[in-house]
Design a protein around this motif. Structure first.
Motif, PDB file in Angstrom:
ATOM      1  N   ILE A 169     -68.858  66.218  55.165  1.00 58.73           N
ATOM      2  CA  ILE A 169     -69.870  66.459  54.144  1.00 58.73           C
ATOM      3  C   ILE A 169     -69.583  65.564  52.953  1.00 58.73           C
ATOM      4  O   ILE A 169     -68.435  65.432  52.522  1.00 58.73           O
ATOM      5  CB  ILE A 169     -69.823  67.934  53.681  1.00 58.73           C
ATOM      6  N   ARG A 170     -70.619  64.957  52.406  1.00 61.89           N
ATOM      7  CA  ARG A 170     -70.481  64.197  51.168  1.00 61.89           C
ATOM      8  C   ARG A 170     -71.606  64.603  50.230  1.00 61.89           C
ATOM      9  O   ARG A 170     -72.759  64.201  50.399  1.00 61.89           O
ATOM     10  CB  ARG A 170     -70.506  62.693  51.411  1.00 61.89           C
ATOM     11  N   ASP A 171     -71.268  65.436  49.245  1.00 64.69           N
ATOM     12  CA  ASP A 171     -72.210  65.839  48.210  1.00 64.69           C
ATOM     13  C   ASP A 171     -71.725  65.224  46.906  1.00 64.69           C
ATOM     14  O   ASP A 171     -70.539  65.289  46.588  1.00 64.69           O
ATOM     15  CB  ASP A 171     -72.261  67.358  48.077  1.00 64.69           C
ATOM     16  N   LEU A 172     -72.637  64.635  46.150  1.00 63.31           N
ATOM     17  CA  LEU A 172     -72.228  63.794  45.028  1.00 63.31           C
ATOM     18  C   LEU A 172     -72.981  64.129  43.754  1.00 63.31           C
ATOM     19  O   LEU A 172     -74.123  64.600  43.783  1.00 63.31           O
ATOM     20  CB  LEU A 172     -72.465  62.321  45.362  1.00 63.31           C
ATOM     21  N   VAL A 173     -72.328  63.877  42.635  1.00 66.94           N
ATOM     22  CA  VAL A 173     -72.987  63.922  41.338  1.00 66.94           C
ATOM     23  C   VAL A 173     -72.389  62.803  40.497  1.00 66.94           C
ATOM     24  O   VAL A 173     -71.196  62.504  40.601  1.00 66.94           O
ATOM     25  CB  VAL A 173     -72.791  65.302  40.657  1.00 66.94           C
ATOM     26  N   LYS A 174     -73.223  62.165  39.709  1.00 60.80           N
ATOM     27  CA  LYS A 174     -72.734  61.082  38.840  1.00 60.80           C
ATOM     28  C   LYS A 174     -72.716  61.577  37.407  1.00 60.80           C
ATOM     29  O   LYS A 174     -73.718  62.086  36.901  1.00 60.80           O
ATOM     30  CB  LYS A 174     -73.612  59.837  38.953  1.00 60.80           C
ATOM     31  N   THR A 175     -71.558  61.431  36.767  1.00 63.77           N
ATOM     32  CA  THR A 175     -71.394  61.954  35.422  1.00 63.77           C
ATOM     33  C   THR A 175     -71.065  60.841  34.438  1.00 63.77           C
ATOM     34  O   THR A 175     -70.608  59.769  34.803  1.00 63.77           O
ATOM     35  CB  THR A 175     -70.263  63.004  35.379  1.00 63.77           C
ATOM     36  N   ALA A 176     -71.291  61.137  33.158  1.00 65.60           N
ATOM     37  CA  ALA A 176     -70.976  60.192  32.079  1.00 65.60           C
ATOM     38  C   ALA A 176     -69.933  60.817  31.160  1.00 65.60           C
ATOM     39  O   ALA A 176     -69.942  62.018  30.927  1.00 65.60           O
ATOM     40  CB  ALA A 176     -72.237  59.875  31.280  1.00 65.60           C
ATOM     41  N   GLY A 177     -69.056  60.004  30.651  1.00 60.97           N
ATOM     42  CA  GLY A 177     -68.053  60.503  29.724  1.00 60.97           C
ATOM     43  C   GLY A 177     -66.971  61.320  30.392  1.00 60.97           C
ATOM     44  O   GLY A 177     -66.233  62.056  29.745  1.00 60.97           O
TER      45      GLY A 177
END
Length: 258
Positions: A169-177
């Motif tokens: 499984i590859r679940d992703l979120v892109k965050t800043a800071g």
């Protein structure tokens, strides 16, 4: 079904509801917004029908009130154009090979794996900029995904619910800071079977995220920061924009919430 009424345990308050499908000769599917249920006398609701004085259609059946404001999109997948039951009305458009099939609950959508996808145009309510996100869907595959990353749903460069391969499984979120979750190495191994419905969810709370299958919560992965908005990117079901890969699968009950 417009004479349906759902009431709280004291029979004093109407509860919001939405009819997903209505069939007088077979199963019908209705979603009801219930209060917290307990086992000390308030563990039930009332259902009523057939009262001529209550035969008109209630606004809650069409205006999204059944789903509170935390839901950015609720797709029952009972139409190939994927109507959104939330107040945001983020309807999709089917492209390629998308057909209706028997879903986990009512109908679902079947994607052919070569051209089938649903596109939901971007709106501000789909561009998460805070630190809370939950993605969920039911999925069933006729063949296990190969070695190419394939998405159940994905908003490119922001978040996704995916298969990396047949056992990952590859679940992703892109965050800043903070720590960028749009990287490899935070995946989860799971043994999937063909022809079986799985409830897949992904939760990010601002400090970590986890990949879940059928309520089995995966190990927390350290990721932090607010989510990066991608206002130019559409949301896709069964399609990964990053590598133009299609997922062959049946998908039902997609929800995105904060």
């Amino acid at each position: 079904g417009y004479d349906l009424r759902f009431r709280n345990d004291l029979d004093t308050t109407d509860l919001n509801y939405e009819i997903e499908s209505w069939n007088t000769n077979a199963a019908s599917y209705v979603w009801v917004q219930v209060p917290a249920l307990t086992n000390n006398g308030t563990g039930y609701i009332w259902a009523r029908w057939g009262d001529a004085a209550n035969a008109s259609q209630l606004p809650c059946t069409t205006n999204g009130a059944t789903w509170d404001a935390s839901f950015r999109g609720v797709w029952h997948m009972s139409q190939t154009n994927a109507l959104d039951s939330s107040t945001n009305q983020n309807a999709g458009t089917a492209g390629g090979g998308v057909t209706l099939t028997t879903g986990m609950i009512g109908s679902g959508c079947s994607f052919n794996g070569s051209s089938g996808r649903i596109t939901v145009p971007d709106k501000a309510n789909l561009d998460f900029t805070a630190a809370g996100l939950t993605i969920e869907a039911w999925v069933r595959v006729p063949v296990l995904p190969g070695s190419t990353e394939k998405a159940i749903l994905r908003k490119e460069s922001q978040w996704s619910l995916e298969f990396l391969d047949s056992t990952t499984i590859r679940d992703l979120v892109k965050t800043a800071g903070g720590t960028d979750g749009w990287v490899a190495g935070k995946d989860r191994t799971y043994s999937f079977s063909t022809g079986t419905w799985y409830y897949r969810s992904f939760v990010y709370n601002g400090a970590n995220y986890h990949h879940d299958v059928n309520g089995d919560v995966g190990a927390a992965q350290t990721v932090s920061g607010t989510i990066v908005a991608q206002p130019t990117k559409s949301l896709y079901f069964a399609f990964c924009e990053g590598n133009s890969a299609y997922l062959q699968a049946d998908i039902d009950e997609i929800r995105i919430s904060s």
